[in-house]
Write an enzyme that holds these catalytic residues in place. Structure first.
Site, PDB file in Angstrom:
ATOM      1  CB  THR A  14      41.210  45.567  33.620  1.00  0.00           C
ATOM      2  OG1 THR A  14      40.852  45.779  32.258  1.00  0.00           O
ATOM      3  CG2 THR A  14      40.052  44.917  34.360  1.00  0.00           C
ATOM      4  CG  ASP A  15      46.666  46.050  34.764  1.00  0.00           C
ATOM      5  OD1 ASP A  15      46.200  44.982  34.308  1.00  0.00           O
ATOM      6  OD2 ASP A  15      47.409  46.089  35.764  1.00  0.00           O
ATOM      7  CG  LEU A  16      48.843  45.365  28.412  1.00  0.00           C
ATOM      8  CD1 LEU A  16      47.863  45.675  27.281  1.00  0.00           C
ATOM      9  CD2 LEU A  16      50.225  45.882  28.057  1.00  0.00           C
TER      10      LEU A  16
END
Length: 131
Positions: A14-16
């Site tokens: 996942t990203d931020l």
């Protein structure tokens, strides 16, 4: 026939914002293609060693539809669309339950170790067509 391969989304995927980073969908569908070929009885390491053939992605058309998130269980569906002399076209979808998150058309080509297109041997062609 459609091959299905389950993947869980890990934190590292996942990203931020907590959604699957866009490039990781390409990793997910790559894993699913490997498992699809394996399920058909094709050993890619042996194919390279004995026939000198490897597969390479030539083209990907991708649509990002709905974000997947940390801890989702996704299913990658792989379906053979076209089988040419040296080319294989697949449709792949990443789903969370009934919801499509990602869809792609992937074109593969069989290459020699020197990087030149090679025709698919009859046995390999039959295995792929059966899947």
């Amino acid at each position: 026939m459609t091959h299905r391969f389950d993947i869980r989304v890990y934190y590292e995927d996942t990203d931020l914002a907590g959604i699957v980073y866009y490039a990781n969908y390409l990793k997910f569908i790559e894993r699913a293609r490997t498992e699809w070929v394996r399920s058909l009885g094709v050993d890619q390491a042996r194919l390279k060693a004995e026939e000198g053939i490897v597969f390479a992605v030539r083209r990907v058309e991708a649509d990002y539809l709905v974000p997947a998130r940390f801890d989702d269980v996704l299913t990658v569906e792989t379906k053979l669309e076209e089988l040419g002399g040296a080319r294989i076209t697949l449709s792949q979808a990443v789903r969370r339950g009934e919801t499509a998150c990602f869809a792609a058309q992937v074109q593969l080509v069989a290459l020699s170790e020197a990087g030149r297109p090679m025709r698919l041997p009859a046995g390999l062609r039959a295995a792929l067509a059966a899947g």
